[in-house]
Enzyme design. Structure first.
Site, PDB file in Angstrom:
ATOM      1  N   HIS A   1       0.813  -1.216   0.000  1.00 32.31           N
ATOM      2  CA  HIS A   1       0.000   0.000   0.000  1.00 32.31           C
ATOM      3  C   HIS A   1       0.847   1.268   0.000  1.00 32.31           C
ATOM      4  CE1 HIS A   1      -3.369  -2.555   2.094  1.00 32.31           C
ATOM      5  NE2 HIS A   1      -3.208  -2.856   0.823  1.00 32.31           N
TER       6      HIS A   1
ATOM      7  N   GLU B   1      -3.384  -6.187  -9.815  1.00 34.12           N
ATOM      8  CA  GLU B   1      -2.037  -5.976  -9.299  1.00 34.12           C
ATOM      9  C   GLU B   1      -1.075  -6.911 -10.024  1.00 34.12           C
ATOM     10  OE1 GLU B   1      -2.455  -6.494  -5.072  1.00 34.12           O
ATOM     11  OE2 GLU B   1      -4.019  -4.976  -4.944  1.00 34.12           O
TER      12      GLU B   1
ATOM     13  N   GLU C   1      -3.756 -13.231  -4.183  1.00 35.48           N
ATOM     14  CA  GLU C   1      -2.713 -12.221  -4.340  1.00 35.48           C
ATOM     15  C   GLU C   1      -1.503 -12.486  -3.447  1.00 35.48           C
ATOM     16  OE1 GLU C   1      -3.605  -8.336  -2.554  1.00 35.48           O
ATOM     17  OE2 GLU C   1      -5.677  -9.003  -2.300  1.00 35.48           O
TER      18      GLU C   1
END
Length: 401
Positions: A231, A261, A357
């Site tokens: 982040h 992503e 992820e």
């Protein structure tokens, strides 16, 4: 001077909502079952996610409180005068505007719907200590029940209409990804590349949803050492040949979050980096194969932990392997009951939407330094899953000259 009102109804314009009225009626029916099961006479929502989920209205607080009051017969959003008629146009059900002329008119507006002495449902993970004191003072509740966990479970199960919107979001995320890939070049700044992806997504959202409100779509595009955290904000760092890159696109459609992503490299990828990248890609593919109904989040997590341990990289994992999607963002709406972590025993069911992820972060100064992450969105079906992310992952496509 005439006395100013504490509250009023300011209803003007045509109502425009992300979903049909029948969708909100179905959600409210589910909520009212929760309320009946827990003996709640009136539910007071204060969070952006639950207000948006049950009414369609995504508020802009700017320091003012907002609410949604649901009883067995009523559903009423509570909004500030500064917004005029917009909350009514964007909500399902009734809307009351409270005024600023007298302190705590917000709670007087809520009281006008609930009445005093009721069993009140509230969000224990959102209601502040100050607002809880005001709730007690103005509503004099018979008792209070924290209904946040039950509403989270309801939000975790997606309707067909929600899934359709999420598919649109995944498509838009791909559009942003391709725009970012086209913008990657030596000497370009992270911020310039991020803006290219954001602009492409906002234009695509406007094309697909011409009647929507547009807000909160963003990109995190990181390079080099800035890839170490998932982040990390965008900076003005300039890309250099051989840099590891992290592409992260986040289109927001009516409060619904989706994401893409990908790991990338500028021009070339050295052998040590390629080894880590290949391991993470293999974990990503393995993880996708595990996301089936009947599997628990903890079980999937443990299998991926074992995979990373066998490749001697488990120590470089820093967070869970995936999470739910829906009405959420980086500042509201986490559906913590559906996350791929060791401490979550939720069993996957058809209608859930979850990411895969895996991420490995190799510390600076070590061979292959940087953060590696691939992210796809999966819809759990009756016997498997559907991957709705289409932007390619892996070295064949994402070493960009």
């Amino acid at each position: 001077m005439s006395e100013r009102p504490q509250q009023y109804r300011f209803h003007q314009g045509d109502r425009v909502l992300p979903f049909a009225a029948s969708e909100y009626d179905a959600r409210l029916a589910g909520l009212r079952k929760i309320m009946a099961d827990q003996g709640v006479e009136a539910a007071i929502f204060t969070s952006m996610h639950n207000i948006a989920y049950y009414s369609g209205f995504l508020y802009c607080s700017f320091g003012r409180p907002y609410g949604l009051v649901v009883t067995p017969t009523e559903s009423v959003t509570i909004s500030a005068g500064i917004d005029a008629g917009q909350p009514w146009r964007r909500c399902h059900g009734d809307n009351i505007t409270y005024t600023d002329w007298q302190r705590d008119n917000y709670w007087r507006a809520i009281l006008s719907v609930t009445g005093p002495g009721r069993v009140i449902g509230y969000e224990g993970d959102h209601l502040t200590l100050l607002q809880n004191q005001k709730l007690e003072a103005f509503l004099s509740p018979k008792t209070k029940v924290d209904i946040a966990p039950a509403t989270m479970k309801q939000r975790m199960m997606k309707s067909r209409a929600e899934i359709d919107l999420i598919i649109h979001g995944a498509n838009v995320a791909d559009v942003g990804g391709f725009a970012i890939r086209d913008a990657v070049k030596e000497g370009a700044r992270e911020i310039d590349i991020a803006m290219a992806g954001r602009d492409a997504m906002e234009l695509e959202i406007a094309k697909r949803f011409p009647d929507a409100e547009y807000r909160d779509t963003w990109v995190w595009f990181q390079s080099g050492i800035n890839t170490d955290g998932a982040h990390n904000p965008v900076t003005a760092r300039k890309l250099q040949r051989g840099d590891i890159l992290s592409l992260n696109t986040f289109p927001m459609i009516s409060g619904y979050y989706t994401a893409l992503e990908r790991t990338m490299f500028v021009g070339e990828c050295d052998a040590a980096s390629r080894r880590i990248w290949d391991i993470n890609v293999a974990a990503h593919e393995y993880g996708i194969s595990l996301l089936k109904p009947g599997a628990s989040c903890a079980e999937v997590t443990q299998k991926l932990n074992t995979f990373f341990e066998e490749h001697q990289v488990l120590q470089y994992r820093t967070f869970g392997y995936g999470h739910s999607f829906g009405v959420l963002s980086h500042y509201y709406g986490r559906e913590a009951g559906l996350e791929l972590r060791e401490d979550i025993d939720t069993v996957l069911e058809p209608g859930m939407v979850i990411s895969m992820e895996p991420m490995l972060t190799i510390p600076d100064g070590q061979p292959g330094a940087g953060g590696y992450r691939e992210h796809d969105i999966l819809i759990i079906t009756e016997d498997s899953n559907i991957d709705i992310t289409k932007y390619p992952y892996g070295p064949e496509y994402n070493i960009v000259d």
